[in-house]
Design a protein around this motif. Structure first.
Motif, PDB file in Angstrom:
ATOM      1  N   VAL A 165       0.852  -1.183   0.000  1.00  0.00           N
ATOM      2  CA  VAL A 165       0.000   0.000   0.000  1.00  0.00           C
ATOM      3  C   VAL A 165       0.890   1.236   0.000  1.00  0.00           C
ATOM      4  CG1 VAL A 165      -1.691   1.314   1.334  1.00  0.00           C
ATOM      5  CG2 VAL A 165      -1.943  -1.146   1.098  1.00  0.00           C
ATOM      6  N   GLN A 225      -2.357   2.312   7.989  1.00  0.00           N
ATOM      7  CA  GLN A 225      -2.783   2.799   6.674  1.00  0.00           C
ATOM      8  C   GLN A 225      -2.989   4.306   6.687  1.00  0.00           C
ATOM      9  OE1 GLN A 225      -6.404   1.825   3.724  1.00  0.00           O
ATOM     10  NE2 GLN A 225      -5.342   0.021   4.450  1.00  0.00           N
ATOM     11  N   THR A 229      -1.277   7.092   4.217  1.00  0.00           N
ATOM     12  CA  THR A 229      -2.013   8.162   3.533  1.00  0.00           C
ATOM     13  C   THR A 229      -1.374   9.519   3.796  1.00  0.00           C
ATOM     14  OG1 THR A 229      -4.050   6.876   3.826  1.00  0.00           O
ATOM     15  CG2 THR A 229      -4.301   9.189   3.222  1.00  0.00           C
ATOM     16  N   THR A 235       3.389   0.306   3.320  1.00  0.00           N
ATOM     17  CA  THR A 235       3.091  -0.759   4.278  1.00  0.00           C
ATOM     18  C   THR A 235       2.541  -1.964   3.530  1.00  0.00           C
ATOM     19  OG1 THR A 235       2.106  -1.230   6.441  1.00  0.00           O
ATOM     20  CG2 THR A 235       0.665  -0.205   4.804  1.00  0.00           C
ATOM     21  N   THR A 237      -0.631  -4.700   3.554  1.00  0.00           N
ATOM     22  CA  THR A 237      -2.010  -4.770   4.044  1.00  0.00           C
ATOM     23  C   THR A 237      -2.728  -5.928   3.360  1.00  0.00           C
ATOM     24  OG1 THR A 237      -2.025  -2.378   4.352  1.00  0.00           O
ATOM     25  CG2 THR A 237      -4.149  -3.459   4.353  1.00  0.00           C
ATOM     26  N   ARG A 242      -8.534  -4.340   1.749  1.00  0.00           N
ATOM     27  CA  ARG A 242      -8.800  -3.719   0.454  1.00  0.00           C
ATOM     28  C   ARG A 242     -10.296  -3.735   0.147  1.00  0.00           C
ATOM     29  NH1 ARG A 242      -6.746  -5.673  -5.557  1.00  0.00           N
ATOM     30  NH2 ARG A 242      -6.824  -3.620  -6.535  1.00  0.00           N
ATOM     31  N   SER A 247     -11.876   1.732   3.557  1.00  0.00           N
ATOM     32  CA  SER A 247     -10.461   1.745   3.209  1.00  0.00           C
ATOM     33  C   SER A 247     -10.032   3.146   2.794  1.00  0.00           C
ATOM     34  CB  SER A 247     -10.195   0.759   2.065  1.00  0.00           C
ATOM     35  OG  SER A 247      -8.840   0.786   1.686  1.00  0.00           O
ATOM     36  N   VAL A 250      -5.662   5.009  -1.118  1.00  0.00           N
ATOM     37  CA  VAL A 250      -4.262   4.652  -1.324  1.00  0.00           C
ATOM     38  C   VAL A 250      -4.141   3.807  -2.584  1.00  0.00           C
ATOM     39  CG1 VAL A 250      -3.591   4.732   1.123  1.00  0.00           C
ATOM     40  CG2 VAL A 250      -4.553   2.622   0.168  1.00  0.00           C
ATOM     41  N   TRP A 252      -2.960   0.307  -4.299  1.00  0.00           N
ATOM     42  CA  TRP A 252      -2.768  -1.094  -3.944  1.00  0.00           C
ATOM     43  C   TRP A 252      -1.919  -1.751  -5.036  1.00  0.00           C
ATOM     44  CZ3 TRP A 252      -4.911  -3.169   0.564  1.00  0.00           C
ATOM     45  CH2 TRP A 252      -5.773  -2.326   1.257  1.00  0.00           C
TER      46      TRP A 252
END
Length: 308
Positions: A165, A225, A229, A235, A237, A242, A247, A250, A252
């Motif tokens: 992420v 998370q 942001t 990171t 995740t 997701r 969520s 961000v 993915w």
């Protein structure tokens, strides 16, 4: 003669290996706690702790602690079984997990179906889960990483990918996948050692003889998370996050490595008689469709032995 209170106090000292912290947790005077430990050692005819420098549980102490944990666990289980048989309430289930976010769906379904059952939830690391299951301090655990399997029964709930992420403006944000080498110099925001996210990150980099550059680590997986942001770093995740409607905005990105995944597992004591409330919770968790987040859909899976 050993009494139950002395044995429970000994277990706290054994866990913390520190008299003053144990006294604070137990809310007793430290001299009184020291005398309790000394009496136990006198009755057993051997020291339970090494006292050179800081207090350390010795081999005899570890052996004794294991028996005490199992004995007190059986006693507590007996008290709960009698209360259940006597119809004293609808029962309580004690559930532990590394992160609570994983359990929100099945817990909501359980409370809708069984509103009369009290649910106790404990956030524990993998090692503490194993210990407390054997001591019967908790009934069920949902783990996101392997834990020692001796004396425990395990059911695999879900295998899911773990994603990289990144903030939306990050140079990697437009990529569909990255290699571990691509991440060698990138800053990471993650959890402390012992949590499954950190275990995956360390394992991932170790496959390439690399060490992740960690700029922030903590004990709040849910905050990671948000820090990404804010632009602090990258990171790892899970897919489950997701799919969450809450969520954060961000990017993915898939990681090109078979190591980048997690396995959710439900565990309980193999020889433990689960109370009725825990049996209901076990049925809810194993019947939950973890791949889509719905109850009663059915899924493949079965009992396994976890690697140590």
């Amino acid at each position: 003669m050993m009494d139950l209170n002395s044995l429970r106090q000994f277990l706290v000292v054994a866990r913390l290996e520190h008299l003053s912290r144990a006294a604070d947790e137990l809310r007793v005077a430290q001299p009184s706690l020291s005398r309790t430990v000394a009496r136990l050692e006198s009755e057993l005819g051997t020291p339970l702790f090494d006292r050179a420098g800081r207090l350390r549980l010795n081999d005899a102490g570890r052996l004794f602690a294991g028996y005490v944990e199992r004995s007190l666990g059986e006693l507590d289980a007996g008290v709960r079984a009698v209360a259940e048989a006597a119809g004293a309430g609808f029962g309580t289930v004690r559930l532990a997990a590394e992160t609570f976010f994983t359990l929100t769906g099945p817990l909501a379904a359980f409370k809708r179906a069984h509103p009369q059952v009290e649910v106790e939830i404990h956030q524990l690391g993998a090692e503490e889960m194993s210990r407390r299951l054997r001591a019967q301090d908790v009934d069920l655990c949902v783990a996101s990483q392997p834990i020692p399997a001796e004396g425990l029964t395990a059911v695999r709930l879900l295998d899911e990918p773990v994603w990289l992420v990144a903030p939306l403006g990050h140079p990697l944000a437009g990529r569909t996948s990255v290699s571990v080498e691509d991440l060698a110099d990138q800053p990471f925001v993650t959890t402390r050692r012992g949590h499954w996210q950190r275990r995956v990150l360390d394992r991932l980099f170790a496959t390439k003889d690399l060490t992740p550059r960690i700029v922030c680590e903590g004990d709040e997986p849910g905050a990671v998370q948000a820090l990404v942001t804010a632009g602090l770093g990258l990171t790892l995740t899970p897919e489950m996050a997701r799919r969450s409607p809450i969520s954060a905005p961000v990017a993915w990105i898939a990681v090109d490595s078979p190591e980048c995944h997690r396995t959710l597992t439900l565990l309980w004591g193999t020889d433990t008689r689960l109370p009725a409330a825990a049996e209901l919770m076990r049925a809810t968790i194993t019947g939950w469709d973890w791949s889509s987040g719905a109850a009663g859909m059915g899924r493949p899976g079965g009992k396994t032995s976890l690697p140590t």
